[in-house]
Design a protein around this motif. Structure first.
Motif, PDB file in Angstrom:
ATOM      1  N   GLN A  54       4.083   5.620  -5.381  1.00  0.00           N
ATOM      2  CA  GLN A  54       4.050   5.681  -6.840  1.00  0.00           C
ATOM      3  C   GLN A  54       2.938   6.591  -7.344  1.00  0.00           C
ATOM      4  OE1 GLN A  54       3.753   1.648  -8.165  1.00  0.00           O
ATOM      5  NE2 GLN A  54       5.888   1.123  -7.657  1.00  0.00           N
ATOM      6  N   ALA A  55       1.770   6.514  -6.693  1.00  0.00           N
ATOM      7  CA  ALA A  55       0.666   7.384  -7.102  1.00  0.00           C
ATOM      8  C   ALA A  55       1.010   8.852  -6.860  1.00  0.00           C
ATOM      9  CB  ALA A  55      -0.606   7.007  -6.357  1.00  0.00           C
ATOM     10  N   ASP A  56       1.613   9.170  -5.685  1.00  0.00           N
ATOM     11  CA  ASP A  56       1.996  10.563  -5.406  1.00  0.00           C
ATOM     12  C   ASP A  56       3.035  11.048  -6.414  1.00  0.00           C
ATOM     13  OD1 ASP A  56       0.283  10.496  -3.291  1.00  0.00           O
ATOM     14  OD2 ASP A  56       1.839  10.065  -1.791  1.00  0.00           O
ATOM     15  N   ARG A  57       4.012  10.160  -6.724  1.00  0.00           N
ATOM     16  CA  ARG A  57       5.033  10.573  -7.689  1.00  0.00           C
ATOM     17  C   ARG A  57       4.415  10.850  -9.062  1.00  0.00           C
ATOM     18  NH1 ARG A  57       9.292   6.180  -9.528  1.00  0.00           N
ATOM     19  NH2 ARG A  57       7.365   5.468 -10.528  1.00  0.00           N
ATOM     20  N   GLU A  58       3.539   9.938  -9.505  1.00  0.00           N
ATOM     21  CA  GLU A  58       2.911  10.147 -10.807  1.00  0.00           C
ATOM     22  C   GLU A  58       2.010  11.379 -10.801  1.00  0.00           C
ATOM     23  OE1 GLU A  58       0.948   6.576 -11.776  1.00  0.00           O
ATOM     24  OE2 GLU A  58       2.781   5.377 -12.029  1.00  0.00           O
ATOM     25  N   ALA A  59       1.303  11.604  -9.651  1.00  0.00           N
ATOM     26  CA  ALA A  59       0.461  12.793  -9.571  1.00  0.00           C
ATOM     27  C   ALA A  59       1.296  14.065  -9.619  1.00  0.00           C
ATOM     28  CB  ALA A  59      -0.382  12.754  -8.285  1.00  0.00           C
ATOM     29  N   ALA A  60       2.444  14.063  -8.894  1.00  0.00           N
ATOM     30  CA  ALA A  60       3.314  15.247  -8.924  1.00  0.00           C
ATOM     31  C   ALA A  60       3.864  15.476 -10.329  1.00  0.00           C
ATOM     32  CB  ALA A  60       4.458  15.073  -7.918  1.00  0.00           C
ATOM     33  N   ILE A  61       4.247  14.361 -10.978  1.00  0.00           N
ATOM     34  CA  ILE A  61       4.754  14.490 -12.351  1.00  0.00           C
ATOM     35  C   ILE A  61       3.678  15.051 -13.276  1.00  0.00           C
ATOM     36  CG2 ILE A  61       5.600  13.194 -14.346  1.00  0.00           C
ATOM     37  CD1 ILE A  61       7.006  11.327 -12.374  1.00  0.00           C
TER      38      ILE A  61
ATOM     39  N   SER B 285       0.828  -1.203   0.000  1.00  0.00           N
ATOM     40  CA  SER B 285       0.000   0.000   0.000  1.00  0.00           C
ATOM     41  C   SER B 285       0.865   1.255   0.000  1.00  0.00           C
ATOM     42  CB  SER B 285      -0.920  -0.012   1.216  1.00  0.00           C
ATOM     43  OG  SER B 285      -1.670   1.180   1.287  1.00  0.00           O
ATOM     44  N   GLN B 286       1.934   1.269   0.837  1.00  0.00           N
ATOM     45  CA  GLN B 286       2.809   2.435   0.865  1.00  0.00           C
ATOM     46  C   GLN B 286       3.531   2.618  -0.476  1.00  0.00           C
ATOM     47  OE1 GLN B 286       5.421   1.983   4.192  1.00  0.00           O
ATOM     48  NE2 GLN B 286       3.769   2.113   5.723  1.00  0.00           N
ATOM     49  N   ILE B 287       3.959   1.488  -1.062  1.00  0.00           N
ATOM     50  CA  ILE B 287       4.628   1.592  -2.365  1.00  0.00           C
ATOM     51  C   ILE B 287       3.678   2.137  -3.417  1.00  0.00           C
ATOM     52  CG2 ILE B 287       5.652   0.217  -4.227  1.00  0.00           C
ATOM     53  CD1 ILE B 287       6.810  -1.632  -2.091  1.00  0.00           C
ATOM     54  N   LEU B 288       2.450   1.634  -3.424  1.00  0.00           N
ATOM     55  CA  LEU B 288       1.478   2.110  -4.407  1.00  0.00           C
ATOM     56  C   LEU B 288       1.128   3.578  -4.164  1.00  0.00           C
ATOM     57  CD1 LEU B 288      -0.917  -0.965  -4.618  1.00  0.00           C
ATOM     58  CD2 LEU B 288       0.807  -0.252  -6.277  1.00  0.00           C
ATOM     59  N   ARG B 289       0.989   3.992  -2.878  1.00  0.00           N
ATOM     60  CA  ARG B 289       0.702   5.404  -2.597  1.00  0.00           C
ATOM     61  C   ARG B 289       1.866   6.292  -3.027  1.00  0.00           C
ATOM     62  NH1 ARG B 289      -1.919   3.468   2.190  1.00  0.00           N
ATOM     63  NH2 ARG B 289       0.029   3.660   3.334  1.00  0.00           N
TER      64      ARG B 289
END
Length: 374
Positions: free
Chosen positions: A225-232, A219-223
């Motif tokens: 990754q999601a935060d990184r993709e959202a920031a990108i 869950s932390q890895i997916l969050r």
């Protein structure tokens, strides 16, 4: 009359002679015939003829297998305990002559032989072995009886122990021992069940903790990754928005009038704050607007004759929409010119305050098309 009596006597004599002469032997039986007290023959089943008054049937022997149950007999075991044992004997007469003349009472002989042999066998065993060795006792007892009764014309087919009854005190002790043993096994089984339950519970908790940890990690890895993709994606969106605005500004070629108009639109928003109790409009607003326009025009970020290096795809351009945009831009430019002219007129009509630096004569209005002062 005498003749009738003689005839009757003769008839009776004939009947007696016939009775003594003819003998019928049933099936599965044998008749032992003696002549003058000596064994003569064994009559088979069926009709047989004897010599009357000389031969006579002494015994009728049953050749079928017989079952004899003997009463309980006390027997002492090796550990000096008295037990009562009752037996059942299955035997068959194979030689009627030997069963008749070799022994007087073969059933009583078999009973006594069974008791003595049983005492010899059980006397070499303890109580527990006696109770659990029925088959061994039966086999040994049958072997001894069959060997001993062979000369009597008897064959022992089977020997069974119907019951082995220890004394009442021994029964009570055995029941207590049995209950204690069963309680012991029940306690052992209960303890083993509790141990297995505890082990399974611990394994289940371990597996649950491992799965929860793996789930939290995923869950932390997916969050992340999601935060990184959202920031990108946000950075890319902001970059595209900046490029779009920058391209729109350069494509529109803003001038001093547009910037002044934007300044006038922002002034009411500046005065909307709760802390702005008093707001003074300077009399030199026209000059300020002209200076602001000239200053904004000469900024490095908005060159006069410059086009953006990177073009942003704005999509297909509709000619009608482009014409409407040019018309709205021309209207806005005219509105800005009218606002500037009104501000200049208001500045000319307003008298300067005595002794102030603003008492200088007003500047002449600029000619259309002239470049505003820097």
């Amino acid at each position: 009359m005498v003749a009738l009596i003689l005839l009757a006597l003769l008839l009776i004599f004939v009947v007696v002679v016939l009775a003594k002469t003819v003998r019928i032997v049933p099936q599965a039986q044998a008749a032992i015939v003696e002549r003058f007290g000596k064994y003569k023959a064994s009559l088979p089943a069926g009709l047989n003829v004897l010599v009357p008054f000389i031969d006579r049937v002494r015994y009728m022997i049953d050749l079928r297998e017989q079952v004899v149950s003997f009463p309980p007999q006390p027997v002492i075991t090796e550990d000096n305990l008295v037990v009562s044992i009752d037996t059942v004997i299955y035997f068959q007469v194979t030689n009627p002559v030997a069963a008749t003349y070799e022994i007087a009472n073969y059933i009583q002989a078999v009973e006594q032989l069974t008791m003595t042999t049983l005492r010899n066998i059980v006397g070499g065993m303890d109580l527990e072995e006696t109770l659990t060795s029925r088959d061994a006792i039966n086999s040994r007892l049958r072997g001894v009886l069959d060997e001993a009764t062979g000369k009597w014309g008897i064959r022992v087919n089977r020997v069974e122990l119907k019951g082995i009854d220890p004394p009442p005190s021994i029964k009570d002790s055995m029941e207590k021992q049995m209950r204690a043993d069963r309680d012991k096994r029940a306690a052992i089984l209960t303890a083993e069940g509790q141990r297995q339950s505890a082990i399974l519970t611990a394994e289940g908790a371990k597996q649950s903790a491992i799965l929860n940890a793996e789930g939290d990690r995923e869950s932390q890895i997916l969050r992340a990754q999601a935060d990184r993709e959202a920031a990108i994606l946000r950075a890319q969106g902001e970059g595209q928005a900046i490029q779009t605005v920058f391209q729109a500004i350069h494509d529109g070629q803003p001038d001093q009038s547009l910037l002044a108009y934007q300044y006038l639109q922002m002034m009411p928003k500046i005065a909307e704050g709760d802390a702005n109790k008093v707001w003074i409009v300077p009399s030199e607003i026209g000059k300020a607007l002209e200076g602001l326009g000239s200053t904004m025009t000469n900024l490095q970020g908005i060159p006069k004759d410059a086009t953006p290096r990177v073009r942003v795809d704005m999509g297909e351009t509709n000619p009608a929409v482009a014409q409407e945009s040019d018309a709205s831009r021309a209207g806005a430019h005219a509105a800005v010119e009218e606002a500037l002219a009104a501000a200049r007129v208001a500045e000319v009509k307003a008298p300067p305050a005595p002794g102030s630096a603003d008492a200088a004569p007003p500047a002449a209005p600029p000619q259309p098309g002239a470049e505003p002062p820097a």
